[in-house]
Design an enzyme around this catalytic site. Structure first.
Site, mmCIF file in Angstrom:
data_model
loop_
_atom_site.group_PDB
_atom_site.id
_atom_site.type_symbol
_atom_site.label_atom_id
_atom_site.label_comp_id
_atom_site.label_asym_id
_atom_site.label_seq_id
_atom_site.Cartn_x
_atom_site.Cartn_y
_atom_site.Cartn_z
ATOM 1 N N THR A 70 0.824 -1.206 0.000
ATOM 2 C CA THR A 70 0.000 0.000 0.000
ATOM 3 C C THR A 70 0.855 1.250 0.000
ATOM 4 O O THR A 70 2.073 1.186 0.020
ATOM 5 C CB THR A 70 -0.921 0.008 1.238
ATOM 6 O OG1 THR A 70 -1.967 0.929 1.021
ATOM 7 C CG2 THR A 70 -0.179 0.344 2.501
ATOM 8 N N LYS B 142 -7.980 2.226 4.078
ATOM 9 C CA LYS B 142 -6.869 1.915 4.968
ATOM 10 C C LYS B 142 -6.609 3.022 5.972
ATOM 11 O O LYS B 142 -5.641 2.960 6.719
ATOM 12 C CB LYS B 142 -5.620 1.660 4.134
ATOM 13 C CG LYS B 142 -5.810 0.507 3.161
ATOM 14 C CD LYS B 142 -4.661 0.407 2.213
ATOM 15 C CE LYS B 142 -4.978 -0.587 1.110
ATOM 16 N NZ LYS B 142 -3.931 -0.616 0.106
ATOM 17 N N GLY C 21 -3.726 5.435 9.805
ATOM 18 C CA GLY C 21 -3.621 4.686 8.558
ATOM 19 C C GLY C 21 -2.617 3.566 8.712
ATOM 20 O O GLY C 21 -1.649 3.692 9.464
ATOM 21 N N SER D 63 4.828 0.183 0.545
ATOM 22 C CA SER D 63 5.768 0.055 -0.575
ATOM 23 C C SER D 63 5.851 1.326 -1.402
ATOM 24 O O SER D 63 6.895 1.641 -1.966
ATOM 25 C CB SER D 63 5.386 -1.139 -1.451
ATOM 26 O OG SER D 63 4.055 -1.027 -1.885
ATOM 27 N N ALA E 291 1.288 6.217 -7.126
ATOM 28 C CA ALA E 291 0.509 5.197 -7.834
ATOM 29 C C ALA E 291 1.051 4.958 -9.238
ATOM 30 O O ALA E 291 0.924 3.856 -9.774
ATOM 31 C CB ALA E 291 -0.962 5.600 -7.903
ATOM 32 N N CYS F 221 4.620 2.776 -8.076
ATOM 33 C CA CYS F 221 4.569 1.559 -7.261
ATOM 34 C C CYS F 221 3.456 0.628 -7.743
ATOM 35 O O CYS F 221 2.290 1.028 -7.792
ATOM 36 C CB CYS F 221 4.332 1.933 -5.801
ATOM 37 S SG CYS F 221 4.175 0.504 -4.711
ATOM 38 N N THR G 219 0.322 0.053 -5.421
ATOM 39 C CA THR G 219 -0.454 1.239 -5.082
ATOM 40 C C THR G 219 -1.342 1.603 -6.260
ATOM 41 O O THR G 219 -0.880 1.612 -7.396
ATOM 42 C CB THR G 219 0.496 2.423 -4.768
ATOM 43 O OG1 THR G 219 1.363 2.051 -3.701
ATOM 44 C CG2 THR G 219 -0.273 3.672 -4.380
#
Length: 175
Positions: A5, A37, A49, A128, A160, A163, A166
Site C-alpha cells: 500500500t 486503509k 492509517g 511500498s 501510484a 509503485c 499502489t
C-alpha cells in the site's frame, strides 16, 4: 518494507491530512481496488492509517482505539503506550504492519520494532509506495502553492504511477 500500500501524512499550513490508496494485493494478484486503509478515531479528532497485513492492522487499530479511550484522546501518550506494548508483547511483535497516527498538531509513525517517530517536517509515508509519496510531497511543499490536501493527493497519484502495489483510488481525510 511492506509490499502492500501507500499511506501518506502531510502537515502543511495548519492542516493535517492522511491519504491512502485502495489496492489490496494477495501475492502478485490484485484482489480489491477500493479498500479504506485510513480511519477517523476518537470522535473524529484523530486519523490513523496502516500498511501491512490487513488482519494485523485491524488488531492494531483496535488496540490503538483502546489506548485512546484509556488516555482520553491524548495522542502522544496513546502512541507511546501502544509502541511499548507492541515491542514487549510476544504476540503483538509478530504483527506485520505499520501505523501513521495524527491529530491537528502531531504526527507519529509506529512500528512493531518499537519505533515511535515524529517527523521533523510533518510529512511521512509508509508502505511500498511510501518513499515515492514522501519524496513527491516534500518536493510539492517546497515548490507549489498547494494546500496540504492538494499536496497529498498529487503525491499519491505520483506514487501510484510508480509503485505496482499502489493504485489511484485515493481516500483523503483531513483535520
Amino acid at each position: 518494507m511492506f509490499h502492500s500500500t501507500t499511506i501518506l501524512a502531510v502537515r502543511h499550513r495548519d492542516r493535517a491530512v492522511l491519504a491512502g490508496d485502495g489496492q489490496v494485493t494477495f501475492g502478485q494478484t490484485i484482489v480489491k481496488q477500493g479498500a479504506r486503509k485510513i480511519r477517523r478515531l476518537y470522535n473524529d479528532r484523530i486519523l490513523a492509517g496502516f500498511a501491512g497485513s490487513a488482519a494485523d492492522s485491524f488488531a492494531l487499530f483496535s488496540r490503538f482505539e483502546s489506548k485512546l479511550e484509556q488516555y482520553r484522546g491524548n495522542l502522544e501518550r496513546s502512541a507511546v503506550e501502544l509502541a511499548k506494548d507492541w515491542r514487549s508483547d510476544r504476540i503483538l511483535r509478530r504483527l506485520e504492519a505499520m501505523l501513521i497516527v495524527l491529530d491537528k498538531s502531531t504526527t507519529f509513525l509506529l512500528s512493531g520494532t518499537g519505533d515511535l517517530i515524529e517527523p521533523d517536517d510533518g510529512i511521512v509515508g509508509i508502505g511500498s509506495g511510501g518513499p515515492f509519496a514522501l519524496a513527491a510531497a516534500r518536493a510539492l511543499v517546497n515548490n507549489t502553492e498547494l494546500d496540504a490536501r492538494g499536496i497529498a493527493e498529487r503525491a499519491m497519484v505520483i506514487a501510484a504511477g510508480i509503485c505496482i502495489y499502489t493504485n489511484s483510488n485515493i481516500v483523503v481525510e483531513e483535520l
